[in-house]
Design a protein around this motif. Structure first.
Motif, short mmCIF file in Angstrom:
data_model
loop_
_atom_site.label_atom_id
_atom_site.label_comp_id
_atom_site.label_asym_id
_atom_site.label_seq_id
_atom_site.Cartn_x
_atom_site.Cartn_y
_atom_site.Cartn_z
N ILE A 23 0.79 -1.17 0.03
CA ILE A 23 0.15 0.07 -0.03
C ILE A 23 0.81 1.13 0.13
N GLY A 24 2.11 1.22 0.65
CA GLY A 24 2.89 2.44 0.84
C GLY A 24 2.52 3.36 1.78
N TRP A 25 3.25 4.38 1.92
CA TRP A 25 2.73 5.45 2.79
C TRP A 25 1.57 6.28 2.45
N ARG A 26 0.87 6.84 3.64
CA ARG A 26 -0.28 7.39 3.10
C ARG A 26 -0.42 8.71 3.69
N THR A 27 -1.02 9.79 3.30
CA THR A 27 -0.89 11.11 3.89
C THR A 27 -2.49 11.47 4.17
N GLU A 28 -2.51 11.86 5.30
CA GLU A 28 -4.01 12.07 5.81
C GLU A 28 -4.05 13.69 6.29
N PHE A 29 -4.88 14.18 5.46
CA PHE A 29 -5.29 15.70 5.68
C PHE A 29 -6.32 15.91 6.66
N ARG A 30 -6.01 16.59 7.66
CA ARG A 30 -6.92 16.95 8.63
C ARG A 30 -7.70 18.05 8.58
N SER A 31 -8.96 18.36 8.77
CA SER A 31 -9.72 19.62 8.58
C SER A 31 -9.05 20.49 9.80
N MET A 32 -9.26 21.63 9.67
CA MET A 32 -9.26 22.77 10.58
C MET A 32 -9.95 22.68 11.64
N GLU A 33 -9.58 23.39 12.80
CA GLU A 33 -10.01 23.31 14.25
C GLU A 33 -11.49 23.78 14.22
N ILE A 34 -11.53 24.60 13.40
CA ILE A 34 -13.19 25.26 13.35
C ILE A 34 -14.08 24.41 12.63
N GLN A 35 -15.43 24.87 12.92
CA GLN A 35 -16.48 23.93 12.40
C GLN A 35 -16.65 24.71 10.94
N LEU A 36 -16.55 23.79 10.07
CA LEU A 36 -16.64 24.19 8.69
C LEU A 36 -18.10 24.09 8.08
N THR A 37 -18.67 24.83 7.31
CA THR A 37 -19.91 24.44 6.61
C THR A 37 -19.79 23.72 5.61
N ASP A 38 -20.80 23.04 4.74
CA ASP A 38 -20.68 22.11 4.09
C ASP A 38 -20.11 22.53 2.78
N PHE A 39 -20.22 23.90 2.46
CA PHE A 39 -19.48 24.28 1.29
C PHE A 39 -18.13 24.44 1.58
N GLU A 40 -17.79 24.73 2.84
CA GLU A 40 -16.27 24.93 2.97
C GLU A 40 -15.54 23.68 3.00
N ASN A 41 -16.32 22.56 3.74
CA ASN A 41 -15.87 21.25 3.75
C ASN A 41 -15.65 20.57 2.34
N ALA A 42 -16.47 20.86 1.33
CA ALA A 42 -16.34 20.47 0.04
C ALA A 42 -15.36 21.11 -0.70
N ALA A 43 -15.22 22.34 -0.64
CA ALA A 43 -14.08 23.08 -1.00
C ALA A 43 -12.82 22.52 -0.62
N PHE A 44 -12.51 22.27 0.74
CA PHE A 44 -11.14 21.90 1.20
C PHE A 44 -10.98 20.50 0.75
N THR A 45 -12.06 19.49 0.70
CA THR A 45 -11.81 18.12 0.05
C THR A 45 -11.40 18.25 -1.36
N ALA A 46 -11.97 19.14 -2.15
CA ALA A 46 -11.70 19.33 -3.47
C ALA A 46 -10.21 19.61 -3.81
N PHE A 47 -9.82 20.72 -3.00
CA PHE A 47 -8.59 21.22 -2.91
C PHE A 47 -7.53 20.09 -2.55
N SER A 48 -7.94 19.45 -1.63
CA SER A 48 -6.90 18.28 -1.26
C SER A 48 -6.90 17.21 -2.36
N VAL A 49 -7.98 16.88 -2.88
CA VAL A 49 -7.70 15.92 -4.14
C VAL A 49 -7.04 16.68 -5.15
N LEU A 50 -6.94 17.69 -5.57
CA LEU A 50 -6.57 18.54 -6.85
C LEU A 50 -4.90 18.58 -6.50
N LEU A 51 -4.70 18.84 -5.36
CA LEU A 51 -3.23 19.11 -4.56
C LEU A 51 -2.51 17.51 -4.92
N THR A 52 -3.22 16.44 -4.38
CA THR A 52 -2.56 15.20 -4.40
C THR A 52 -2.57 14.80 -6.04
#
Length: 79
Positions: A23-52
């Motif tokens: 499987i190899g090494w894995r990278t886990e992106f953790r969300s920020m310590e603040i409560q995100l809205t659904d839109f912000e959570n989706a944007a963070f997830t999309a950014f993480s996927v694009l970055l990878t």
């Protein structure tokens, strides 16, 4: 353990048999310590996927030499 609280590197799990895939090494992106809205959570997830995808597609080497890290830490502690 890393200096970044929002990123964690996980080692590969042990293989149960020699025929199991590596499987190899894995990278886990953790969300920020603040409560995100659904839109912000989706944007963070999309950014993480694009970055990878960019890192994999362009085969980027993001290693930083340890000597550079040490000199940066010395400079930071002298302030």
């Amino acid at each position: 353990s890393t200096n970044w609280q929002s990123v964690r590197w996980k080692p590969p799990p042990p293989r149960n048999s020699p025929n199991d895939p590596h499987i190899g090494w894995r990278t886990e992106f953790r969300s920020m310590e603040i409560q995100l809205t659904d839109f912000e959570n989706a944007a963070f997830t999309a950014f993480s996927v694009l970055l990878t995808r960019v890192i994999i597609t362009f085969d980027l080497n993001l290693y930083i030499p340890l000597s550079r890290v040490d000199s940066n830490m010395q400079r930071a502690h002298s302030r």
